[in-house]
Design an enzyme around this catalytic site. Sequence first.
Site, PDB file in Angstrom:
ATOM      1  N   GLU A  15      20.699  -6.851   6.020  1.00 53.29           N
ATOM      2  CA  GLU A  15      19.960  -5.461   6.461  1.00 53.29           C
ATOM      3  C   GLU A  15      19.348  -5.970   7.598  1.00 53.29           C
ATOM      4  O   GLU A  15      18.569  -6.927   7.702  1.00 53.29           O
ATOM      5  CB  GLU A  15      19.505  -4.981   5.102  1.00 53.29           C
ATOM      6  CG  GLU A  15      20.303  -4.739   3.973  1.00 53.29           C
ATOM      7  CD  GLU A  15      21.012  -3.565   4.200  1.00 53.29           C
ATOM      8  OE1 GLU A  15      22.149  -3.761   4.813  1.00 53.29           O
ATOM      9  OE2 GLU A  15      20.669  -2.383   3.764  1.00 53.29           O
ATOM     10  N   HIS A  22     -10.635   0.279  -1.174  1.00 48.62           N
ATOM     11  CA  HIS A  22     -11.763   1.533  -1.314  1.00 48.62           C
ATOM     12  C   HIS A  22     -13.095   0.832  -1.414  1.00 48.62           C
ATOM     13  O   HIS A  22     -14.224   1.423  -1.572  1.00 48.62           O
ATOM     14  CB  HIS A  22     -11.581   2.348  -2.405  1.00 48.62           C
ATOM     15  CG  HIS A  22     -10.527   3.433  -1.975  1.00 48.62           C
ATOM     16  ND1 HIS A  22     -10.548   4.871  -2.427  1.00 48.62           N
ATOM     17  CD2 HIS A  22      -9.589   3.382  -1.044  1.00 48.62           C
ATOM     18  CE1 HIS A  22      -9.647   5.516  -1.698  1.00 48.62           C
ATOM     19  NE2 HIS A  22      -8.928   4.937  -0.892  1.00 48.62           N
TER      20      HIS A  22
END
Lengths: 453, 261
Positions: free
Chosen positions: A309, A237
Amino acid sequence: MADPLTSSTTPAAMTGIPTSRAPASTLPDGYGPRSRWLDRRLPVISLLRREYVVYPTPRNLNYLWNFGALATVALAMLILTGIFLAIAYTPTAAGAFASVEAIDRQVGSGWVIRSTHMAGASMVFAALYVHTFRSLYYGSYKEPREVLWLTGMLLLVMMMVTAFAGYVLPWGQMSYWGASVVSGAISSLPGIGHPLAVWLQGGDTIGDVTLHRYYALHFVLGFLILGAVVLHVVALHVTGSSNPLGIEVKGPQDTLPFHPYYTSKDAIGVVLFLIAFAVLVFYLPGWLTQPDNYIEANPYSTPADITPEWYFAPFYAVLRAVPSQLGGLLLSAGSVLVLFAVPWLDTSPVHSARFRPLYRIAMMLLVVAFLLLLACGLHRPAGIWLALSRIATLYWFLHFLVLLPLLGGIETPLKLPDSIGRPVLPPRQATISTAGAGLPMPDGAMAQRMEND
Amino acid sequence: MRPPTHLACKSFLAAGVLAALLGGRAEAQQLQALPVPPQDWSFRGATGRFDYASVQRGFAVYSQVCASCHSLRQMTYGDLSSLGLDADQLHDIAASQPVPAGTDAAGNVVLRAATPGDHFRLPYANEAAARAANAGALPPDQSRLAGTIQGGPSFIQAYLTGFRDTPSSVTLGPGMHYNIYVPGNAIAMPDVLHDAHVRYTDGTRATTPQMAHDVSNFLAWVAQPHLEERHRLGIRVLVYLTLLLVLVAVLKRRVWASVRI
Ligand code: HEM
C-alpha cells in the site's frame, strides 16, 4: 420542589457525597441543575469544558495544526466501519475471501462500509504523515513535549502494525504475498528470526492460523490505538499546543479559548478532509486497492510484483534499497525507530524551523526524500528507482543522525519574537483583543492546565 | 578532464542497455500480442452508467456460453435484480439452475432447483475436474475478472474476437488455440463465439463482435455491481459537504472576525 435533581443546591453533607476532597466539579454559573447534579457525581461536563471549551490555545496556530484532529476523525471512521465489517467477516483461509466478496456484493450497504474502511486507512496515514512532518518542522517534540512525541510515535507504529494485519484479512493475492514478504524479512533476523516468524504465523507456513491471529491483532489494536490517543491528548493538554513561532505561551494575550476559535477552525479542516475522503470512496476506489487483491490467495502462484500500500511504500523502498535482506530489514525498521530519538538528537534550543535557516532547508530535503522513497517503493528496485531509493535512504539517516545533532552548534538562529501576542499587536491592544472578541472568557481559563488538578 | 576509464565505462554501459533493449525486442517479436483497440465504455468517468440492455444480453451470453467453463462464484441469482430483472424473472432464472443439495441415503449427489439466494452454479466439481476438461488450464473465475485482467473489459472484448486460424509458421501445443491478443498468441480456451450462437430476445443481431461487446459489458458490471449507486451517492455526499463547508467557513470568519493575528 420534589424533583430530586434540584438537590444539587442542598449542601453536600445532606446529599451524602463526602466533602473531604476538593470538589471535582468546577462548573461556573450558567449551568442548569441537571448538569450540576451529574457533574458532582461524574465530572464529565467540567472535564470537557476544561479541555475542549475554555482550554487556552495559542492564538497563532495555522491549518497544519488541524491534522491531529483529522487523524482522530479518520480513526473514528475506521473503528465505526470496522465494527460493521467484523460482523460479516469470516477469519478462515477457506472463507475470508468469499466473506469479503459477500460484504461487497450482498450485504446491505456493505460496499460503502468496506470502501470507507479502506479509504480510512489511507486517510489516517495521510493525516499522520502531515501531522508528523508538522511536528518535525516546528520542533513540537522539544522540551517539554518529549513524552507527547513518544506517544505519537507509538501511535504511528501501532497504526502500521494494524494496517498491515488488516491488509492480510481479505486474503487476496497481495494480502497473502505481502504477509509472506514480511514473514521472510522477519525470518532473516539471525537467531530469533525464524522462531519469531513461526510464532507470528502460528506455524511454518502462512495459513488458517495466521489469518486468525492477524484478525485478533487487527481488532484489538484498533481499540488499543484509541486508548493511546487518549494518552496522547492527555500529554498534549499538560503542556498545551506548541505553535508556528515555537515560543511558549507567556500569558492570556497569547491564547484563545479552544471553543469557539479552534473548534470552528478545525471544522473547516474536517469538512475539507471529508470531501477528499468522499472523493476517494465514491470516485477513486481503484486508487486504494491493488487489482490483484481481488484474486483469492494462492500459495502456488507468486504475483509478478509485490507492491505494498502507498503508506508503506517509503519503508518498503528502504527495505529493498540494500542488497542484503537482513540489512534491509534493519534499515527499514531503523528509519522508523530513529524518529523516537528525535527529541534527543536535536541539539538546538530553537523550536520552529522559521528561525532556523539551515534546519529549514534540511527539513525540506527530508520531505523530498520521503516523497522520493514513497515513489521508489511503488516501483521495481532497478535502474533509476534503485539509485534514487539509495540516495533518499542515505539522506533520511544523514538528516537524523548527523544534521540534527550538528546543526544546533553550527547554525545562527534568527531572532525570536518576544511573545506570540506582541509581534503582531501593538502593546496597548494586546490585552483588549481577547476581551474584544466579544465572547465569554471565563475567569481562570487562561492559566488553567490539567496538571493543576 | 575526465579520466578515460570513466568514458569507457559509460559507453560500455550504453552498449549493454542497447543490447538489452534490442534483445527484448527480438524476443517480443515472436510472442507479440496485438495492442487492444481502445473502447469507449459507457461506465467510464465520474458520471458513468451501464448500458443495461447490453449488460442483460451479456448475461445471456455468459449463461449460454461461458458458464459451461467459467464460474461466477461470488454472485447470487438475486444479485441480478439490479440489472432491472423483476422477482418473477429472477425466480425463473434461478429455478432453471440445478444446484447440489447434499447427498441421498446411497451417497449420490442430490440436485434441487436454485433460489435467488443461491450462488451461481459452479461448472466443475473442483479445480482438478476443471483442468482435466481444459487441456490442463484452469478457466479463471469471472467474478472480478474484468477488474483483475490486464486491459480490463476492452481486453476481454478484443480477446473474444481475436481467435484466428493458426498460421502455418506457428506450431501450438496440444489443446492450445491461436489468439492474436494474448501474450505468446496461444491459449487453452477455444474460440467459443459464433454468429447467432446465442439467442437474443430483444431483436439485436447476435454477431460475434456484438456478443463479445455485450459479455464484456456484463463482466464489467459483475466486477463492480455498485458502480452507479456509488456515483449517485457520491454526488449527494459531495453536495452536502460543499454546503457544509460554506456554512462552516462563514462561521469561522465570524468567530475570528474580531481577533487580530
Ligand atoms: C492516531 C494517531 C494520532 C492522533 C489521533 C493524534 C492526535 C493529535 C491531536 C488531536 C493533537 C492536537 C492537534 C494538533 O496539534 O494537530 C496532536 C498533537 C500532537 N501530536 Fe499527534 N496524533 C496522532 C499521532 C501522532 C504521531 C504519529 C506523532 C509523531 C510522532 C504525533 C505527534 C504530535 C505532537 C508532537 C503534537 C503536539 C503538536 C504541537 O502542539 O505543536 N502524533 N495529536
